[in-house]
Scaffold this active site. Structure first.
Site, PDB file in Angstrom:
ATOM      1  N   ALA A   1      19.260  -9.944 -13.781  1.00 38.53           N
ATOM      2  CA  ALA A   1      20.416  -9.973 -12.846  1.00 38.53           C
ATOM      3  C   ALA A   1      20.908 -11.415 -12.738  1.00 38.53           C
ATOM      4  CB  ALA A   1      20.343  -8.930 -11.150  1.00 38.53           C
TER       5      ALA A   1
ATOM      6  N   ARG B   1       2.131  -6.844  13.920  1.00 40.63           N
ATOM      7  CA  ARG B   1       1.247  -8.480  13.092  1.00 40.63           C
ATOM      8  C   ARG B   1       1.836  -9.558  14.012  1.00 40.63           C
ATOM      9  NH1 ARG B   1       2.966  -6.042   7.099  1.00 40.63           N
ATOM     10  NH2 ARG B   1       0.865  -4.368   7.277  1.00 40.63           N
TER      11      ARG B   1
ATOM     12  N   GLY C   1       1.030  -1.267   0.309  1.00 39.05           N
ATOM     13  CA  GLY C   1      -0.203  -0.111   0.064  1.00 39.05           C
ATOM     14  C   GLY C   1       0.683   1.626   0.175  1.00 39.05           C
TER      15      GLY C   1
ATOM     16  N   ASP D   1      16.568 -13.902  -4.835  1.00 38.37           N
ATOM     17  CA  ASP D   1      17.701 -14.017  -5.908  1.00 38.37           C
ATOM     18  C   ASP D   1      18.406 -13.382  -5.655  1.00 38.37           C
ATOM     19  OD1 ASP D   1      15.827 -11.941  -7.367  1.00 38.37           O
ATOM     20  OD2 ASP D   1      15.817 -13.284  -9.275  1.00 38.37           O
TER      21      ASP D   1
END
Length: 307
Positions: free
Chosen positions: A112, A242, A3, A182
């Site tokens: 990449a 959370r 958001g 990655d």
């Protein structure tokens, strides 16, 4: 995409609302304690002291447009969260436009593959693949790695998780499928010392089947909804962080929860939420609250009536 909410003390919306009492020290305290005191105090101070100047830079120089109201989130002592018009994509689109105006060249569809280093181990560029061909970018002033976390990589979640012990493929994620770590792998191969990898955040209020975010969750943040378990019992403070909510769901919620607007406590309940994987440094433990729903009406401004 996120958001895009942005915590900035003393921001212009706070001033418009007549809010007082915020400070860099209070912001520092919220971040440090909200992260279980694991964070680097020096870096947290840099963030707290530069949050507002950077928000002003985004607004006045880059051109990001913000809404004329702000949000409050668990862990913050008071509301200080700016909200961009258009949510997270507003940052991406506006920053791209500004970069192009300044003469930047952006290469899309370029993956990449490896960070290039010199004989001393210093990162000097990036090897990538573009249009089926290998290309190399040599840096003059440095390489910035901004590839995100690994919420969509189940193997990495299982490898680094030291807290939840259940982040297998049954746990969907709010992250993009591209967020597979990655960039972190490339950094480690180039000699980087990865830290905080075990601090994996679970987002507790989402679609249990898809991992998609439920915008109805703002009802909880605005004190207009309760979280209850399958027995109709409230088991946690809905305004908590959370990790606290996720932990309570595991302990008291039977690994699931229901999200019920206060004005509809007597009506039919619907399943609304589950635990979701998302990388974060947040790790905070507090005592948990466990009380029946029927005993809560008086503490929520009488909105329940006689139900």
């Amino acid at each position: 995409m996120s958001g895009g909410e942005y915590g900035a003390l003393g921001n212009w919306v706070q001033r418009q609302m007549g809010m007082e009492g915020d400070s860099a020290e209070l912001f520092f305290k919220d971040i440090y304690e909200g992260g279980g005191k694991k964070g680097n105090p020096e870096l947290i101070r840099v963030l707290a002291e530069n949050a507002l100047p950077n928000a002003l830079w985004l607004r006045d120089y880059v051109g990001v447009k913000y809404k004329d109201y702000q949000s409050w989130y668990g862990g913050h002592t008071l509301a200080r969260t700016l909200w961009p018009a258009g949510d997270g994509p507003q940052y991406v689109d506006t920053l791209i436009d500004k970069a192009l105006d300044l003469g930047a060249e952006i290469h899309y569809n370029t993956r990449a593959e490896r960070l290039l280093t010199d004989d001393r181990g210093r990162v000097i560029g990036v090897r990538a693949r573009r249009g089926g061909k290998v290309v190399e970018y040599r840096a003059e002033k440095g390489v910035i790695l901004a590839t995100g976390g690994f919420g969509a990589n189940v193997a990495m979640r299982m490898k680094y998780d030291t807290r939840w012990h259940s982040l297998d493929e049954s746990i969907p994620t709010t992250n993009s499928p591209a967020i597979v770590g990655d960039g972190l792998v490339m950094a480690e191969e180039a000699g980087a010392n990865l830290i905080g990898m075990g601090d994996i955040q679970l987002y507790p209020i989402n679609n249990p089947a898809t991992g998609n975010y439920y915008f109805m969750d703002y009802a909880r943040l605005n004190s207009n909804a309760l979280l209850i378990n399958r027995n109709g019992q409230r088991f946690v403070d809905e305004k908590g962080t959370r990790d606290r909510l996720a932990e309570a769901i595991f302990v008291f919620g039977g690994a699931s929860q229901y999200h019920r607007p206060i004005q509809q406590i007597g009506g039919e309940r619907g399943r609304h939420g589950f635990r979701q994987a998302q990388q974060s440094g947040e790790d905070r433990r507090r005592p948990l609250l466990y009380v029946p729903v029927r005993g809560l009406c008086s503490s929520h401004h009488g909105r329940c009536g006689d139900r």
